[in-house]
Structures are given as C-alpha cells and as structure tokens.
Design an enzyme around this catalytic site. Structure first.
Site, short mmCIF file in Angstrom:
data_model
loop_
_atom_site.label_atom_id
_atom_site.label_comp_id
_atom_site.label_asym_id
_atom_site.label_seq_id
_atom_site.Cartn_x
_atom_site.Cartn_y
_atom_site.Cartn_z
CG HIS A 1 -1.90 0.96 1.41
ND1 HIS A 1 -1.65 2.25 1.78
CD2 HIS A 1 -3.25 0.89 1.26
CE1 HIS A 1 -2.79 2.93 1.86
NE2 HIS A 1 -3.77 2.12 1.54
CB CYS B 1 -3.67 3.27 -1.55
SG CYS B 1 -4.89 4.50 -1.14
CD GLN C 1 -6.80 -4.92 3.94
OE1 GLN C 1 -7.76 -5.65 4.21
NE2 GLN C 1 -6.96 -3.65 3.62
CE LYS D 1 -7.25 -0.53 6.35
NZ LYS D 1 -7.96 -0.23 5.13
CG ASP E 1 0.57 -2.50 6.13
OD1 ASP E 1 -0.39 -2.67 6.90
OD2 ASP E 1 0.51 -1.80 5.11
N1 PMP Z 1 -1.78 -0.87 4.56
C1 PMP Z 1 -2.73 -1.63 4.01
C2 PMP Z 1 -2.38 -3.00 3.52
C3 PMP Z 1 -4.03 -1.14 3.90
O1 PMP Z 1 -4.98 -1.89 3.35
C4 PMP Z 1 -4.33 0.16 4.40
C5 PMP Z 1 -5.72 0.74 4.29
N2 PMP Z 1 -6.33 0.53 3.06
C6 PMP Z 1 -3.29 0.89 4.99
C7 PMP Z 1 -2.04 0.35 5.06
C8 PMP Z 1 -3.51 2.27 5.54
O2 PMP Z 1 -4.38 2.22 6.61
P1 PMP Z 1 -4.97 3.59 7.23
O3 PMP Z 1 -5.55 4.33 6.06
O4 PMP Z 1 -6.01 3.11 8.19
O5 PMP Z 1 -3.86 4.32 7.85
#
Ligand code: PMP
Length: 405
Positions: free
Chosen positions: A122, A363, A202, A225, A199
């Site tokens: 991401h 993203c 998910q 999430k 990270d």
């Molecule tokens: N890493 C991953 C794999 C994600 O799916 C996301 C959210 N889509 C994020 C980071 C970022 O999370 P946040 O927007 O809650 O900071």
C-alpha cells in the site's frame, strides 16, 4: 460459527438502505462497519469520561485515563505483546508506519543503508520509506511478485545484504489478497541483522496475531478495519528499539522536563504519544477487541473463504472478467476488471443499486503498473456477508454489463 444473520445484528450500518435499496457492503478491506457496542461506548464515554487523559486530576479525567489505558492492556493481550508499553496509539496504520520511518530513520539509518519493501505494498508502506531514504541518503529496494501475486522469495534473498537495515512488508495485500509468508521473511531478515516492520492493516481481522511468535520488530494496524472507531491505530514495537528511537513529534505529555536549554523525553509509551490523543475513540476500540475475542475467529475466516470461492466461481462466468491475485494462500477479497466495463463507471452504477465496492488504484500504483491496468474493482468480505449478497451482486453486474453493451 455464530449464525451470520446473528452477527449482522451487531452492526447497525448494515441494515440501512442506500439510494432506496438495501445496502450490500463489500468494501470491508477499506473499512469495516462499526459495532453497535463501539458506537454505544463512544457516546457514553464522551459524556461520562470527558476529561483529558494523563493530565486532568478530576474524576472525568481519571475515568478517561483509566479507559484509555485499559484499552492499551487489551491490545497488548490481543496481539500477545510482551509489554504494555510496546503499544503506541496512533491515528492509524499510516501514522504508525510514518512514525517508524521517521524515528527509526533518525536513529539508525545512515547514508548508503538499505531498506526493502515489496512491490505489493500500500502507498502508506512505500512513501514514508521513500521520504526517509531521501532524507538520509539510504537506498530503497523492492521484492517483486509473480503474476499470481506471490512474492519472489529467491529475489528477496538476493536483495538482503549486510547493509539492509529494515524490511517493511504487508502481511496481506489489500489488492491481491495474498497472505505473505511473513514468518519466513522475518527470519531471513533477522539472520542478516535487519529489523522488520509488518503492515498488519489487512491481517488484523483475517489472521490470529501472536507478535511474540511472529517475532517482528514493528507491527502496525488500524481500528477501523476491525469494526472499531476511525482515527485510531496501533504501533507495536519491540521495547529495546522503541527505547532507542527518537521521538516522532514533540509536545505535551511526551516529555520528562522542558527548559529552553534542554528537554528530556518521557518513558514509553508516552514518548511517542505527543498531544491529546483521540482518547474517546481509543477507549471505545476496546469493545471491538471484546467482540473479536468473543467470536470464533477460525470459523469466521472459514466463512469468508467460502464466500471468496463462491464469488470466484460465480463471477468467472462473466465474459471478459480478469482476476488479479490468484495465490493459493489468499484472504477474502477479489480484485478484477471486466473487458468493456470501466471500473469507475461500473462502481458508480452499482452503487445506485445499493452495492458498496471499491474501485480505482487502491493506493497501490505499483500493482496497477505490474498488470498494466489503470484501475480495478474490488469486493472484500467480512463475516457478516452472505452468499445471497454475492448472488445479488452477480445479477447486478450482469445488468450493468447490458447497459454498457
Ligand atoms: N496498509 C494496508 C495493507 C491497507 O490496506 C491500508 C488501508 N487501506 C493501509 C495500510 C492504511 O491504513 P490507514 O488508512 O487506516 O492508515
């Protein structure tokens, strides 16, 4: 597992109508729905515990501090961290990763050092490292993935060198769904003397997390999430690293003593929690953890996997459909394109029929570039989703397809 219909009752947002149609919510990888218990806790705490945490000596302040710190205990227990002060509250995964990229970078990274990320990250696990590399003159290296969405571990082996300081990879891809072999990745990095950030944005609802077994150095995730509130994230970091790292932001409560000549910093975890946190949301987050602890997570994951297989079987009948991320080890999300159906137009039309799906570049520009596509559509499941919803989605997609042709 608990009956799906029973689980749905805990989420008031699921029973609403959008555009006059019953909502079908297939955007859980972006954010899940909130639990009623989280909403209730928030609206109670914002009245009954409305005092500033760690500062206000009065009753409301004490209540706020108690519920805030109780949540820290709960998070520690939930991910099996060794110490409660290894849990840092942030605004989300993004802020947690930025914190490490800045603070670890300032403390440990020198010119010519190397950071490794993967091609399936991401943006929030790419950009902070690029910024840090630029600041410190370090080098960013990338583990590629194959067309099925599996990381190429042989390539990873050759990227790891004596100069690798940190490896930052996602446990589960938000686009491909791949469940990465993080234990193996961590072990290889540690053998080279590098640290690892996972990270977990998910993974946190799709995998049981035992930080001490995984043995990563940092782990980041977001409450929104996992059925919890928005604006709350967690950074787990190993005590000895956090102790050595520079603070991320300066301000109230993160200090020991301030003079114009010199300022000394507080202990963990407050050293990394400058300013007033979103303490009401943090405290209500504990209800989301209670919920996850109360359900049979393995049964939920098994239900989600069945939904995934069912959706794949159903959707593959659509002419011109292409799936991205076909790893055998995959979490419950499905990214796809359909020839002749623009993802954004499709998502907009299907929204009018009550279906919430994700579309765009998610993203993750490097993943789009890997497959040479501009954008994709994604459906992502939670334990409260049903097979009937997938049937309805399939019919709706066919309807929209007719409109396009
Ligand atoms: N890493 C991953 C794999 C994600 O799916 C996301 C959210 N889509 C994020 C980071 C970022 O999370 P946040 O927007 O809650 O900071």
């Amino acid at each position: 597992m608990q009956d799906v219909l029973n689980i749905r009752n805990y989420f008031p947002g699921l029973s609403q109508k959008v555009h006059g149609k019953p909502l079908v919510y297939f955007d859980n990888a972006a954010t899940t729905h909130r639990l009623q218990s989280v909403i209730d806790a928030y609206s109670d705490l914002i009245i009954s515990s409305n005092g500033n945490v760690h500062r206000s000596p009065h009753y409301l302040g004490q209540m706020a501090t108690k519920s805030f710190e109780n949540t820290r205990d709960k998070v520690q227990e939930f991910i099996h961290a060794k110490h409660r002060h290894e849990i840092i509250f942030t605004r989300g995964t993004t802020e947690a990763i930025n914190l490490v990229a800045f603070s670890y970078g300032e403390t440990f990274i020198n010119e010519g050092d190397e950071i490794i990320v993967s091609e399936m990250e991401h943006h929030s696990n790419i950009v902070p490292w690029q910024m840090m590399c630029e600041r410190k003159g370090a080098i960013l290296k990338v583990i590629p993935f194959d067309d099925e969405g599996n990381l190429l571990l042989d390539e990873y082996d050759s990227l790891l060198t004596e100069r690798t300081k940190l490896v930052a990879v996602t446990a589960i891809s938000n686009v491909l769904g791949t469940i990465n072999p993080i234990e193996k990745i961590i072990e290889k990095a540690h053998r080279k003397g590098a640290h690892v950030l996972i990270d977990g944005a998910q993974a946190i609802v799709h995998k049981k997390i035992n930080i001490q077994e995984i043995n990563c150095d940092f782990f980041a995730f977001s409450a929104h999430k996992m059925y919890g509130p928005t604006g709350v994230g967690v950074l787990y970091g190993k005590e000895d690293l956090l102790e050595q790292m520079q603070p991320y932001q300066g301000g109230g409560e993160m200090i020991s003593e301030v003079t114009f000549k010199e300022t000394t910093y507080g202990n963990l975890p407050t050293k990394f929690e400058a300013g007033t946190p979103d303490f009401t949301s943090v405290a209500s987050f504990s209800k989301a953890i209670d919920f996850i602890n109360s359900i049979d997570l393995s049964a939920c994951i098994s239900h989600e996997n069945k939904l995934l297989r069912y959706a794949e079987e159903k959707l593959k009948n659509i002419e011109g459909i292409m799936f991205y991320g076909t790893s055998a080890n995959k979490a419950s999300l499905l990214s796809f394109t359909i020839e002749g159906m623009h993802p954004f137009d499709t998502a907009t039309l299907i929204d009018k029929l009550g279906f919430a799906i994700r579309t765009g570049r998610m993203c993750a520009d490097p993943i789009m570039d890997h497959y040479g596509v501009q954008s994709m559509m994604r459906i992502s499941f939670a334990p409260y989703n049903t097979f009937e919803e997938i049937d309805q989605f399939y019919v709706a997609l066919l309807r929209i397809r007719e409109m396009f042709s």
